[in-house]
Design an enzyme around this catalytic site. Structure first.
Site, PDB file in Angstrom:
ATOM      1  N   SER A 153     -16.746   7.848   0.313  1.00 16.90           N
ATOM      2  CA  SER A 153     -15.884   7.495  -0.876  1.00 16.90           C
ATOM      3  C   SER A 153     -16.777   7.304  -1.875  1.00 16.90           C
ATOM      4  O   SER A 153     -16.250   7.419  -3.203  1.00 16.90           O
ATOM      5  CB  SER A 153     -15.194   6.162  -0.541  1.00 16.90           C
ATOM      6  OG  SER A 153     -15.921   4.979  -0.667  1.00 16.90           O
ATOM      7  N   GLU A 201      -8.368  16.243   7.103  1.00  7.80           N
ATOM      8  CA  GLU A 201      -9.456  17.148   7.603  1.00  7.80           C
ATOM      9  C   GLU A 201      -8.858  17.906   8.875  1.00  7.80           C
ATOM     10  O   GLU A 201      -9.058  19.141   8.922  1.00  7.80           O
ATOM     11  CB  GLU A 201     -10.727  16.478   8.002  1.00  7.80           C
ATOM     12  CG  GLU A 201     -11.732  17.597   8.349  1.00  7.80           C
ATOM     13  CD  GLU A 201     -13.116  16.752   8.388  1.00  7.80           C
ATOM     14  OE1 GLU A 201     -14.141  17.304   7.776  1.00  7.80           O
ATOM     15  OE2 GLU A 201     -13.288  15.896   9.166  1.00  7.80           O
ATOM     16  N   ASP A 210      -6.143  -3.172   3.642  1.00  9.66           N
ATOM     17  CA  ASP A 210      -5.099  -3.880   3.317  1.00  9.66           C
ATOM     18  C   ASP A 210      -5.373  -5.293   3.717  1.00  9.66           C
ATOM     19  O   ASP A 210      -4.610  -6.167   3.467  1.00  9.66           O
ATOM     20  CB  ASP A 210      -3.859  -3.251   3.684  1.00  9.66           C
ATOM     21  CG  ASP A 210      -3.566  -1.815   3.224  1.00  9.66           C
ATOM     22  OD1 ASP A 210      -3.871  -1.495   2.034  1.00  9.66           O
ATOM     23  OD2 ASP A 210      -3.107  -0.903   3.877  1.00  9.66           O
ATOM     24  N   ARG A 216      -6.097   3.950  -7.745  1.00  9.46           N
ATOM     25  CA  ARG A 216      -7.499   3.746  -7.586  1.00  9.46           C
ATOM     26  C   ARG A 216      -7.995   2.331  -7.470  1.00  9.46           C
ATOM     27  O   ARG A 216      -9.260   2.149  -8.133  1.00  9.46           O
ATOM     28  CB  ARG A 216      -8.207   4.392  -8.697  1.00  9.46           C
ATOM     29  CG  ARG A 216      -7.734   5.892  -8.893  1.00  9.46           C
ATOM     30  CD  ARG A 216      -8.256   6.804  -7.674  1.00  9.46           C
ATOM     31  NE  ARG A 216      -8.185   8.329  -7.748  1.00  9.46           N
ATOM     32  CZ  ARG A 216      -8.377   9.161  -6.887  1.00  9.46           C
ATOM     33  NH1 ARG A 216      -8.732   8.775  -5.615  1.00  9.46           N
ATOM     34  NH2 ARG A 216      -8.432  10.352  -7.175  1.00  9.46           N
ATOM     35  N   PHE A 233     -18.864  13.304   4.418  1.00  9.25           N
ATOM     36  CA  PHE A 233     -18.186  12.874   3.467  1.00  9.25           C
ATOM     37  C   PHE A 233     -18.136  11.025   3.237  1.00  9.25           C
ATOM     38  O   PHE A 233     -18.127  10.548   4.369  1.00  9.25           O
ATOM     39  CB  PHE A 233     -16.734  12.974   3.658  1.00  9.25           C
ATOM     40  CG  PHE A 233     -15.676  12.769   2.626  1.00  9.25           C
ATOM     41  CD1 PHE A 233     -15.235  13.638   1.837  1.00  9.25           C
ATOM     42  CD2 PHE A 233     -15.162  11.627   2.367  1.00  9.25           C
ATOM     43  CE1 PHE A 233     -14.285  13.623   0.723  1.00  9.25           C
ATOM     44  CE2 PHE A 233     -14.207  11.411   1.151  1.00  9.25           C
ATOM     45  CZ  PHE A 233     -13.827  12.326   0.552  1.00  9.25           C
ATOM     46  N   ARG A 249      -1.931  15.487  -2.141  1.00  8.20           N
ATOM     47  CA  ARG A 249      -3.241  15.295  -2.123  1.00  8.20           C
ATOM     48  C   ARG A 249      -4.182  16.535  -2.432  1.00  8.20           C
ATOM     49  O   ARG A 249      -4.035  17.390  -1.365  1.00  8.20           O
ATOM     50  CB  ARG A 249      -3.534  14.608  -0.852  1.00  8.20           C
ATOM     51  CG  ARG A 249      -2.862  13.136  -0.617  1.00  8.20           C
ATOM     52  CD  ARG A 249      -2.881  12.618   0.759  1.00  8.20           C
ATOM     53  NE  ARG A 249      -4.379  12.530   1.211  1.00  8.20           N
ATOM     54  CZ  ARG A 249      -4.476  10.946   1.264  1.00  8.20           C
ATOM     55  NH1 ARG A 249      -3.575   9.720   1.168  1.00  8.20           N
ATOM     56  NH2 ARG A 249      -5.737  10.660   1.891  1.00  8.20           N
ATOM     57  N   LYS A 294      -7.247  -5.347  -4.998  1.00  4.54           N
ATOM     58  CA  LYS A 294      -5.668  -5.645  -4.281  1.00  4.54           C
ATOM     59  C   LYS A 294      -5.504  -7.169  -4.059  1.00  4.54           C
ATOM     60  O   LYS A 294      -4.502  -7.719  -4.561  1.00  4.54           O
ATOM     61  CB  LYS A 294      -5.512  -4.991  -3.068  1.00  4.54           C
ATOM     62  CG  LYS A 294      -5.380  -3.485  -3.164  1.00  4.54           C
ATOM     63  CD  LYS A 294      -5.295  -2.875  -1.571  1.00  4.54           C
ATOM     64  CE  LYS A 294      -5.179  -1.340  -1.641  1.00  4.54           C
ATOM     65  NZ  LYS A 294      -4.708  -0.730  -0.387  1.00  4.54           N
ATOM     66  N   ASP A 315       0.902  -1.196  -0.038  1.00  7.07           N
ATOM     67  CA  ASP A 315      -0.265  -0.098   0.111  1.00  7.07           C
ATOM     68  C   ASP A 315       1.025   1.183  -0.075  1.00  7.07           C
ATOM     69  O   ASP A 315       2.012   1.250   0.221  1.00  7.07           O
ATOM     70  CB  ASP A 315      -0.952  -0.182   0.956  1.00  7.07           C
ATOM     71  CG  ASP A 315      -1.890   0.997   1.364  1.00  7.07           C
ATOM     72  OD1 ASP A 315      -2.239   1.543   0.192  1.00  7.07           O
ATOM     73  OD2 ASP A 315      -2.007   1.752   2.291  1.00  7.07           O
ATOM     74  N   LYS A 326     -16.583  20.672   0.134  1.00  2.16           N
ATOM     75  CA  LYS A 326     -15.136  20.269  -0.325  1.00  2.16           C
ATOM     76  C   LYS A 326     -14.908  18.956  -0.589  1.00  2.16           C
ATOM     77  O   LYS A 326     -16.009  18.074  -0.100  1.00  2.16           O
ATOM     78  CB  LYS A 326     -14.349  20.601   0.951  1.00  2.16           C
ATOM     79  CG  LYS A 326     -14.223  19.827   2.078  1.00  2.16           C
ATOM     80  CD  LYS A 326     -13.583  20.045   3.264  1.00  2.16           C
ATOM     81  CE  LYS A 326     -13.777  19.004   4.612  1.00  2.16           C
ATOM     82  NZ  LYS A 326     -13.103  19.496   5.589  1.00  2.16           N
TER      83      LYS A 326
END
Length: 1508
Positions: A801, A758, A1081, A1051, A799, A857, A1057, A624, A822
């Site tokens: 994903s 954040e 992970d 991405r 927020f 980022r 993975k 990762d 944001k």
């Protein structure tokens, strides 16, 4: 009790609106088949046996498990896929159960599992039979048990069945003790957890369960547990009486159960304190949820309003219901009398049952899944830490039901009447569907009929077992799921059992030896049968007859007797020796100070002791990025505001990019950091001059931008000043952090957030003078340039994903309603108002692209002004969606999407996630060792590429192969089209290597372990990876990746993975290692042969699922290249030598049988046979497996190429195995026949006249030189001859004399009595002892000399160089220099430089040495038309960092892009806002259906988001 549905009223007016929060699970739908496969795996995981308590119809997890199997056939995006077909659960409180929920005896018909859990395998009662059952799943143990049984029968020649059983008993006992110790630890944890205290309401009637329902079997088990426990405590108490005496006062200190809770929980702060803020935390990262089930429902925003009962209702009743809209929901029936017996009593977790009231105090762990009724906070909020569930260490907010907030005391619980309608237990940590129903009288009509009321329950109203209550004095709730029905237990997956590769291959060799054993036994049986069948031999005349009576039966008996005598061909001691070796290897790995990370007190912890040799054969490492290669410590570095770029930084990625250009990175780094240090002093001075910020600490400042401070002071105009102020205000208002004030000489504001990103944003706003002080009564309190301000927060849309954004709706001081949003750049750009800010959007896109190229980022910040009417209309729709019991999250997401449109761009931010110390050198070292490292990350392509350059994954000489399939948001492209496009990309890539992806090429690739040339690197995104991992294209993709030096998958989801790891591991038959630090992970860590978890910022989920836990990525070089290589070589050599020594011994016995008609006479005394594998020869070979070193650790790191023998698996091969076997047979011949010939050809007699040529004395002649030969052979094969190995070999050799002398001195030895003085008194014995080892070892020595002189291995050459002193400088260095301090050449030092450098007096027009004014690049006019100010800043201000990165970008752009569309700027500049409610689009644009895209699990934006 089921209420009817009603429409919600509109109460969202004015500033008095309460804050509303909406949240969804972190969700990212991927390929449907992958999700269905994962559902199937979960179904298997949860398909465990039902609890014995569930004798009747269960309302527990059994129904869920069935639903998971059924639901696996449904669309994974369906909200009810996880519980289809399962009956809901109804729990009653202070209301009698309906008859349909009772059995014929009047007891509850539904049985729930107990809250007592057991993670241990065994109980005191079941340990012996269960452990034996598990141990004898090993075929070798069954074989050894069979031999013990054969020895019981004297007819098979067993001398002493008891002694013969000792090795097996020893192995079984040692293994059982090891299992018992491991299980005892789990049992202790279970006992502690099950008996942990919780305050449970007693003295009231819980109608949902039957009291004292304890079966006879449970009573029997409890009695046994008490007996065994009493015995154990009595024994352990006798060992530590002093400790018990010392502990008595401590026990008395906790006599008052309530006092202990009061004295340990954190004191409750006032409502106005920073700790009482009502903030919410959901994942701000792009992690994927742990379970493949739909997203959670948002927090209930219903205020306890009644549902209208229209059907059949009278006008009066209907009017009463309508009037009830103004009634606040209250579960307490104040007219119900109380008994006064109810009270909260301290009880154990295991005694909790469904329907119990519990009170949880601050810092307590949650004992079961609980629905929150009330908390100590006035608004019903509480905070939980979910580290044990999902590995996240940050706090999350949970809210009490609005209807239950009046419940404070036991008497209130006793009078609360309601029913909980709940979904069945299911494993999704982020979802819960339920409702609470009650009937409530109207305050103005006490005698009227109560009104049916309902409030939905979501995951935000629940406390899940395993979480910890934080920053909250207390919370009161009811238990809804217990024991194995709780979400944490349903998610408690079992780490796959991994076996070392050598252990798997060893089975084949054991089978081969078993075949050899059968051949030897058949020869003995046939020869013995033939001997007894002869009538003209002396055997026929002088013996009393065969033991079997007939030659055939005698041969049959001889066969089984031969198995007993030749059993050492399959050595039982090998298995226990390997366990000892692996255990000691794990201990030395744990004890290595070179892998100890002091900041978090983290050594390298081997969690799987049996795969240390696999670490020495790793060919592919999958890593990762965030938190593994990087520190996951976010620092705000740069920003673009109103078209102006700000921030000075020198990032790892920029260093990597400059390395591509051939620039001296070390020299440039020192120069640039000195400039940054001066700029930091200027910025601090400007901030102090602007405002004496008490919360600004010099060491915490990461946003170094003197020009920003100048603009904030208005030195370059009011327009930019207002833009900067408004931007920082947006950062201070749009977040979900908790602020805590640390008192001291200089106060400090600490922010706790769900994500480090954040916290970095809010911290920078604090440093710039916009400090978040806390939250009070749904109002966020800020200190802006010394002035305290209050901003009412109307709504927070959080927020996740799938949304990739969060929004806050704030009422400003002037009465305006502003929405601040944001999120990811592509998401925000798609929602900007069309036709406006064209130039600003272009400039911001370019700045964001440059930030991404620097490895930062990026996020975009935007806003929208809402009218009062617009907000009220939206709020009404939002509340209706929040109240929906079905598809609630989809409706809420649709409502949120509607208001997050027509945004106005404010700017963007750039945050650095810095590389860990020593990462570049570690990757380079692993690459030199022949290990291929792939990075699997969720980051952007540009960011991953530049991080790849900075950490030595990529270099200037590589051609980047970009495999990309463009997604079509309209959904019109078929899967076949995508597959065809992906295949074309792969064919294009393979053509660079003149390959086609055929089966012949795959076969060749499997046997080719050479590292690929450093000519190509491959980059692929998650969407393209979805198609290339299909069965049709997987082989081509695998072959293409194998030709590339480095592979970066960007991405990607956790499932992808794991799929990539599986593809390489199974497709190429190689050893793989995965390393990560987060819960996302875990899948690849468990899929790989070796999983390594890093104890980092994202919790310990990866550590808990790993085989090895380390503190930093750099320790991987020592774990793999030193300990892994040592362990593999040692174990391979130990196993070979173990088989060799048993061949020598067993075949010596076999040769003797030829002289006694194979009648299975023992040539050795039986004690020799037992001692051979226990003391005579086992210790040297075990010591070889634990301590042998061909080269030191420093040399192994200095010459990583030595590791390649492990990759090629050359230390343990079948050729080597059979060579040692043949050598063992040869040496057995010499060991037997040389003493035999000497004894036969010479006459000798002892002092009493007896001939020494007796059977067992001949055995003594043979055993001594055989043991000497074997130990010398092991010593020859040992590289490191230190005092310990020499001492052990000497003691092992001398022990033969010691044992023979002591044992034969007693008459208990029988015929072997006085053998020592008789044999040791013969000269022939000493001659034999001298000659036999020389003859045996001569061929081995000759072969070794020829090999080392003519065909040396790499290690032989390096060892010679070591002896010549070429590595003396390494040996003089301290042990931890290579690992603990990182690499000197690494550019991982702070990008801020040092703040102690003297301030520069340069003005705003000052030119920096690193900027070549003549070479300052500008973008071509064809790209856009813009003025000088928006390009280069106000006037001609100098921005060194900005100009540096632009210069670097212009030089590397062609190799980076490969097409104009590859860059972020080119992509973002063409993204237009798309609205589902817009009927027309402008020419050349095309709209996409957001819902369609999201259901397909695709990104909403891609390279071709707009038609050309």
């Amino acid at each position: 009790m089921d209420p009817n549905k009603a429409e919600d009223r509109d109460d969202a007016t004015g500033p008095e609106l309460s804050m509303q929060r909406s949240r969804w699970a972190t969700r990212k739908l991927t390929v449907k088949s992958s999700a269905m496969k994962r559902l199937s795996l979960l179904g298997k995981l949860h398909d465990r046996k039902a609890s014995t308590e569930k004798k009747r119809a269960s309302g527990g997890s059994e129904s869920l498990r069935q639903s998971q199997v059924d639901g696996a056939q449904e669309d994974v995006a369906s909200i009810n896929s996880d519980s289809a077909g399962a009956a809901p659960r109804q729990v009653y409180f202070n209301i009698p159960l309906p008859d349909e929920l009772k059995d014929q005896n009047g007891n509850p018909s539904t049985q729930y599992p107990r809250n007592k859990i057991r993670t241990a395998k065994y109980t005191p009662l079941s340990f012996v039979p269960k452990n034996l059952w598990f141990q004898f799943h090993n075929v070798a143990n069954i074989f050894f048990l069979f031999l013990v049984i054969l020895n019981i029968f004297p007819i098979f020649g067993g001398v002493n069945p008891g002694l013969n059983a000792v090795p097996l008993i020893f192995i079984v006992c040692v293994t059982a003790i090891k299992d018992a110790v491991e299980d005892y630890r789990r049992t202790i944890l279970d006992i502690e957890l099950n008996n942990a205290p919780v305050h449970r309401l007693v003295g009231w009637d819980n109608v949902n369960v039957e009291e004292d329902d304890v079966s006879v079997w449970r009573r029997f088990k409890k009695a046994n547990t008490r007996v065994f426990g009493a015995v154990w405590h009595a024994i352990s108490g006798s060992w530590k009486k002093e400790e018990d005496v010392d502990s008595k006062p401590q026990k008395g200190a906790h006599a008052d159960p309530r006092l202990s809770i009061q004295t340990t929980h954190t004191p409750w702060d006032s409502a106005g304190s920073p700790r009482s803020q009502r903030q919410s935390f959901m994942s701000a990262r792009e992690d994927i949820q742990m379970t493949p089930v739909p997203s959670p429902l948002p927090k209930s925003t219903n205020t306890g309003l009644p549902d209208l009962d229209v059907d059949g209702a009278s006008p009066t009743h209907l009017a009463n219901q309508l009037a009830a809209h103004d009634v606040k929901g209250d579960l307490v029936n104040h007219n119900l009398p109380i008994s006064g017996k109810a009270r909260f009593h301290k009880d154990a977790w295991k005694n909790l049952v469904v329907g119990d009231f519990v009170r949880i105090y601050n810092d307590d762990e949650i004992p079961a899944d609980i629905i929150i009724l009330a908390t100590s906070a006035a608004d019903g909020a509480c905070y939980v830490e979910t580290k044990n569930l999902d590995g996240e260490t940050n706090l999350k907010v949970r809210s009490a039901l609005r209807c239950g907030r009046s419940i404070k005391h036991a008497r209130d619980c006793e009078r609360a009447q309601f029913v909980i309608d709940s979904e069945p237990p299911q494993p999704n940590l982020y979802k819960f569907n339920g409702a609470i129903n009650w009937r409530q009288s109207l305050p103005w009509d006490e005698d009227g009929e109560p009104v049916s009321m309902s409030e939905p329950i979501s995951i935000d109203n629940m406390l899940l077992r395993g979480c910890n209550l934080r920053n909250t004095e207390w919370a009161l709730g009811i238990v809804i799921f217990t024991g194995h029905d709780t979400k944490i237990m349903m998610n408690a997956g079992i780490t796959p059992s991994k076996r070392a590769r050598i252990a798997r291959e060893l089975n084949f060799n054991v089978i081969c030896n078993f075949g050899v054993l059968l051949v030897m036994c058949l020869i003995a049986a046939i020869a013995n049968g033939i001997a007894w069948a002869q009538t003209d031999a002396s055997l026929y005349w002088f013996e009393y007859g065969s033991i079997g009576g007939t030659p055939g039966l005698t041969g049959f008996i001889t066969f089984w007797a031969s198995i007993i005598q030749f059993q050492n061909l399959i050595p039982i001691s090998l298995y226990i020796s390997l366990e000892i070796v692996r255990t000691l290897q794990a201990y030395f790995i744990y004890s290595d100070l070179g892998m100890y990370y002091e900041p978090i007190d983290q050594p390298c912890i081997p969690k799987s002791w049996n795969i240390s040799d696999d670490v020495g054969q790793i060919e592919y490492i999958f890593s990762d990025k965030t938190g593994t290669l990087t520190q996951n410590v976010m620092e705000f570095k740069k920003a673009t505001i109103h078209g102006q770029p700000y921030g000075e930084a020198y990032t790892e990625a920029q260093a990597g990019m400059n390395k591509r250009l051939g620039i001296d990175v070390e020299q440039e780094s020192a120069q640039v950091k000195a400039e940054i240090a001066r700029a930091k002093l200027r910025a601090l001075a400007g901030l102090r001059e602007l405002h004496d910020n008490p919360y600004l600490h010099d060491e915490d400042l990461t946003f170094i931008a003197p020009d920003f401070v100048d603009d904030l002071a208005g030195k370059h105009g009011q327009e930019q000043q207002k833009a900067n102020e408004h931007f920082m205000l947006a950062l201070a208002l749009c977040h979900t952090v908790i602020s805590e004030k640390q008192l001291g000489d200089k106060p400090k504001m600490i922010f706790k957030a769900q994500s480090p990103d954040e916290a970095a944003l809010v911290s920078t706003a604090r440093d710039m003078g916009f400090t978040v002080l806390g939250m009070h009564n749904d109002m966020i309190e800020l200190n802006i340039m010394g002035e305290d301000r209050h901003y009412p927060v109307l709504n927070t849309i959080e927020f996740n994903s799938s949304r990739k954004r969060m929004s806050s709706i704030i009422r400003m001081p002037d009465g305006k309603i502003m929405l601040f949003c944001k999120g990811a750049d592509s998401v925000i750009y798609s929602r900007l108002k069309k036709g406006e800010q064209r130039e600003l959007r272009l400039q911001t896109a370019k700045h964001l692209e440059m930030f991404a190229v620097e490895g930062l980022r990026t996020l975009c910040i935007a806003q929208r002004e809402l009218s009062e009417q617009e907000y009220i209309a939206w709020r009404k729709d939002h509340d209706v969606a929040a109240k929906a019991l079905e598809n609630r999250e989809e409706k809420l997401e649709e409502v949120a999407d509607r208001i997050e449109q027509d945004l106005t761009l404010l700017g963007g931010t750039a945050i650095e996630d810095r590389l860990q110390d020593g990462v570049p050198d570690t990757i380079a070292l692993l690459g030199d060792a022949g290990i291929k490292l792939w990075v699997l990350t969720g980051d952007k392509v540009e960011t991953a590429i530049n991080i790849g350059f900075s950490c030595n994954l990529l270099n200037n000489d590589m051609d980047l192969l970009r495999i990309q399939v463009n997604e079509d948001e309209s959904g019109q492209t078929s899967e076949d089209d995508y597959l065809q496009a992906a295949e074309q990309e792969l064919d294009r890539g393979l053509s660079n290597f003149n390959m086609t992806g055929s089966d012949e090429e795959l076969k060749k690739a499997i046997h080719d372990h050479e590292p690929p040339a450093a000519t190509h690197g491959l980059v692929i995104d998650g969407f393209t990876l979805r198609w290339v991992l299909s069965d049709r294209l997987k082989q081509k993709f695998l072959l293409l990746c194998k030709q590339c030096k480095s592979v970066l998958c960007c991405r990607v989801s956790p499932a992808q993975k794991a799929a990539v790891v599986s593809m390489v591991k199974n497709g190429l038959d190689v050893m793989t290692l995965s390393i990560g630090d987060g819960a996302n992970d875990v899948a690849m860590i468990q899929e790989a042969d070796v999983g390594v978890g890093i104890a980092g910022e994202e919790g310990r989920q990866a550590v808990m699922s790993s085989d090895y836990a380390i503190g930093q990525f750099r320790f991987l070089q020592r774990l793999v290249l030193v300990h892994g290589r040592w362990s593999y070589r040692r174990l391979a050599e130990s196993i070979s030598n173990f088989f060799y020594k048993n061949m020598v011994w067993t075949w010596s016995v076999f040769w003797y049988q030829a002289f006694c008609n194979f009648d299975i006479s023992y040539i050795f005394d039986y004690t020799y046979i037992l001692m051979f594998n226990l003391f005579f020869t086992s210790v040297p070979v075990v010591l070889m497996g634990v301590l042998d070193q061909d080269v030191s650790d420093k040399v192994a790191l200095a010459v990583p190429q030595l590791y390649r023998r492990g990759i090629e698996r050359l230390e343990w091969t079948q050729t080597k195995f059979w060579a040692y076997m043949v050598d063992g047979v040869y040496q057995s011949i010499m060991s037997f026949f040389i003493p035999y010939i000497v004894v036969v050809l010479t006459s000798s007699a002892s002092g009493n006249g007896l001939d020494v040529a007796e059977r067992t004395r001949l055995g003594a002649y043979i055993a001594h030189p055989a043991v000497f030969t074997i130990n010398m052979y092991i010593l020859i094969n040992t590289y490191r001859w230190d005092w310990l190995i020499l001492l052990v070999v000497a003691i092992s050799d001398l022990f033969v004399f010691f044992w023979t002398g002591i044992y034969t001195a007693f008459t208990y030895a029988g015929a072997f009595y006085q053998t020592a003085p008789q044999v040791y008194g013969e000269l022939t014995f000493w001659m034999t002892l001298l000659v036999t080892p020389m003859v045996c070892l001569l061929p081995r020595l000759v072969v070794k000399c020829i090999q080392k002189q003519g065909f040396p291995y790499d290690v032989d050459i390096i060892r010679e160089q070591v002896s010549l002193g070429k590595f003396d400088s390494l040996e003089a260095e301290p042990l931890v220099a290579a690992s603990a301090n990182g690499s000197e050449g690494s550019s991982s030092t702070s990008s801020d430089g040092t703040s102690k450098t003297k301030s520069s007096k340069k003005g705003k027009h000052a030119q920096y040495a690193s900027v070549d004014e003549d070479r300052r690049p500008i973008y071509p006019p064809s790209v856009a038309t813009h003025n000088t100010r928006t390009q280069n800043g106000s006037d001609d201000r100098a921005r060194p960092s900005y100009d540096r990165i632009r210069a670097s970008m212009d030089r590397v752009r062609p190799s980076l892009e490969q097409s104009n569309d590859f860059t972020s700027a080119a992509r973002l500049s063409r993204i237009e806002s798309s609205h589902s409610n817009h009927d027309a689009t402008s020419s050349g644009q095309r709209r996409f259906n957001l819902n369609t895209v999201r259901k397909r699990g695709l990104s909403a934006f891609s390279k071709k988001s707009i038609d050309p």
